[in-house]
Enzyme design. Structure first.
Site, mmCIF file in Angstrom:
data_model
loop_
_atom_site.group_PDB
_atom_site.id
_atom_site.type_symbol
_atom_site.label_atom_id
_atom_site.label_comp_id
_atom_site.label_asym_id
_atom_site.label_seq_id
_atom_site.Cartn_x
_atom_site.Cartn_y
_atom_site.Cartn_z
ATOM 1 N N TYR A 158 -0.549 35.051 -22.383
ATOM 2 C CA TYR A 158 -1.893 35.617 -22.349
ATOM 3 C C TYR A 158 -2.260 36.050 -23.761
ATOM 4 O O TYR A 158 -1.558 36.859 -24.373
ATOM 5 C CB TYR A 158 -2.002 36.828 -21.414
ATOM 6 N N GLU A 189 1.368 40.185 -31.433
ATOM 7 C CA GLU A 189 1.923 41.528 -31.242
ATOM 8 C C GLU A 189 0.835 42.514 -30.803
ATOM 9 O O GLU A 189 0.948 43.715 -31.043
ATOM 10 C CB GLU A 189 2.565 42.005 -32.544
ATOM 11 N N VAL A 190 -0.200 41.997 -30.162
ATOM 12 C CA VAL A 190 -1.304 42.862 -29.752
ATOM 13 C C VAL A 190 -0.808 43.984 -28.846
ATOM 14 O O VAL A 190 -1.171 45.147 -29.022
ATOM 15 C CB VAL A 190 -2.406 42.037 -29.059
ATOM 16 N N THR A 208 -19.345 41.461 -37.694
ATOM 17 C CA THR A 208 -20.147 42.614 -38.104
ATOM 18 C C THR A 208 -19.357 43.919 -38.038
ATOM 19 O O THR A 208 -19.519 44.800 -38.877
ATOM 20 C CB THR A 208 -21.396 42.721 -37.211
#
Length: 473
Positions: free
Chosen positions: A154, A255-256, A311
């Site tokens: 995921y 590594e989120v 942004t």
């Protein structure tokens, strides 16, 4: 001197109205709100207080975002300092003292070889945009387009991130087997299963008839989170590093969710000692606020100006909160603490499994823990396979946990894995409370399942025949 304002408090019974309006106004894509019908109004550390006055122990932690729990003093102080300074809050990608402090602290935590020869790209505020940036980076640097990814992965919800996630069927992505002990695709498990998975990957890449042209990169999670809390064996991680390095394939480590001490080392790749070419970082690095970056070897830095932009890549409050979080985890040895406490909790959960046949497997690393629930009555002993997953039971366990004031999440291929992601500040006493409530919820769910089974009507005459031939219409 700043004055802390009281948190908003809902009127008695108002939380039901808020939940009702949410269900009417928000999209059908909402997720957590469906299984966790609470309205948080205050939070501190592990604890959330709902608008109905109930208190909960939060072992979801913003899907792993809250390394220090809710509203940690060092995070609040860092945010107030920026607010009180008059510094701009929105600066695109301009240099600021706040950003400089963040990058300095981040690079101090990275694997040395990457920190010494690394570049950082600030992305849009979500981890999925950092994944997109990583994919774009390696494709630009190599001039190739295909990607190597893994079953059960995921990586986010945008198009490119979904394409390399496990449930997608993207033609440009080659899907490789991710090793796991409990449901090994080769029926071997352990080191043998990991070796077979690595050998398959190597043979596929070297087979001139394998149908896999030289890929732009390989992306993997050191521990699959949404895939069911499956830690990659360290030997397999080293093999993936060897395989990619010898074939000039950039290796991307996502590594989120595993970063900032979660698995017992500051970064999960440190367990195996590998140094990836690209690291994708988000969640905890923002100290509870939106922030996402990639860090990569400078040899890959061939982008043109503006090749990847956003942004909101200059979120000053998130950088300040992130700096405070990174420093606090590093200075207080919270990664090492997670390793010790996580191992203790795993051991206690494995002991619990001895009394509950519906617990098929307990696994994890540090304070990233999963308990896979199964249906032992449907096990086919002749096949040698584990019992089938039990997603309905897992859903009941989650609701029984909530009734007892414990917030947990479900994951895995069939949503049958109860996941624990407590903050790294979890105390010994809190860990005991979490496991006690989980054990009580599990026992209640098991009793309910047995009650339902006992009250089912006995099959009538001809039932066996109907089961074989199917229902008539």
């Amino acid at each position: 001197m700043s004055v802390t304002q009281p948190a908003p408090t809902a009127l008695p019974g108002a939380h039901e109205a808020i939940l009702r309006r949410q269900s009417l106004r928000e999209s059908a894509a909402r997720t957590y709100a469906r299984s966790l019908p609470i309205v948080p109004v205050r939070a501190r550390g592990l604890t959330i207080e709902g608008a109905d006055g109930r208190r909960y122990l939060d072992c979801l932690s913003g899907a792993g975002t809250l390394a220090l729990g809710h509203n940690h003093p060092v995070v609040l102080e860092a945010i107030r300092k920026v607010l009180d300074s008059g510094a701009p809050l929105h600066v695109l990608d301009l240099a600021t003292p706040v950003k400089d402090a963040f990058t300095t602290e981040l690079f101090a935590t990275l694997p040395r070889q990457l920190a010494e020869n690394g570049r950082i790209q600030f992305c849009g505020p979500a981890g999925t945009d950092a994944v997109e940036a990583a994919l774009k980076l390696v494709r630009t640097a190599t001039g190739r387009s295909g990607m190597l990814a893994f079953t059960g992965a995921y990586h986010g919800m945008t198009a490119g991130a979904l394409a390399v996630s496990g449930g997608a069927g993207e033609a440009g992505v080659t899907r490789l087997p991710y090793p796991q002990n409990y449901r090994c695709p080769y029926g071997a498990g352990g080191e043998r299963g990991a070796e077979l998975a690595a050998r398959w990957t190597e043979n596929l890449l070297d087979d001139p008839k394998g149908g896999v042209p030289a890929p732009a990169g390989m992306i993997l999670e050191p521990v699959q989170g949404e895939g069911g809390v499956i830690p990659a064996p360290d030997t397999w991680m080293r093999r993936m590093r060897e395989i990619t390095a010898s074939r000039s394939i950039p290796l991307i480590a996502d590594e989120v969710q595993t970063g900032v001490g979660r698995t017992g080392t500051f970064w999960a790749v440190e367990h195996s000692g590998i140094v990836p070419d690209v690291m994708v970082l988000s969640k905890a690095i923002g100290g509870s606020l939106p922030l996402a970056v990639i860090v990569y070897r400078d040899s890959l830095d061939v982008w043109k100006p503006g090749a990847h932009a956003g942004t909101f890549r200059g979120n000053q409050l998130a950088m300040a909160a992130g700096t405070a979080t990174l420093a606090h985890v590093r200075e207080n040895g919270l990664a090492e603490r997670a390793a010790v406490l996580g191992a203790r909790m795993l051991g206690q959960l494995q002991g619990l499994a001895a009394d509950h046949p519906c617990i098929g497997d307990v696994r994890g690393r540090g304070l990233m823990i999963g308990v896979e629930l199964v249906d032992p009555e449907r096990e086919d002993l002749s096949s040698g396979n584990p019992p089938p997953p039990a997603p309905a039971l897992a859903a009941v366990v989650q609701q029984e946990c909530l009734r007892r004031g414990l917030i947990v999440e479900l994951g895995g291929r069939h949503s049958s894995v109860v996941r624990l992601l407590p903050p790294l500040t979890l105390t010994d006493e809190q860990a005991v409370a979490v496991l006690d409530r989980l054990a009580d919820a599990l026992a209640a769910a098991a009793r309910a399942a047995h009650t339902r089974a006992d009250t089912r009507p006995a099959p009538g005459p001809g039932a066996h025949h109907r089961a074989e031939t199917g229902p008539s219409h």
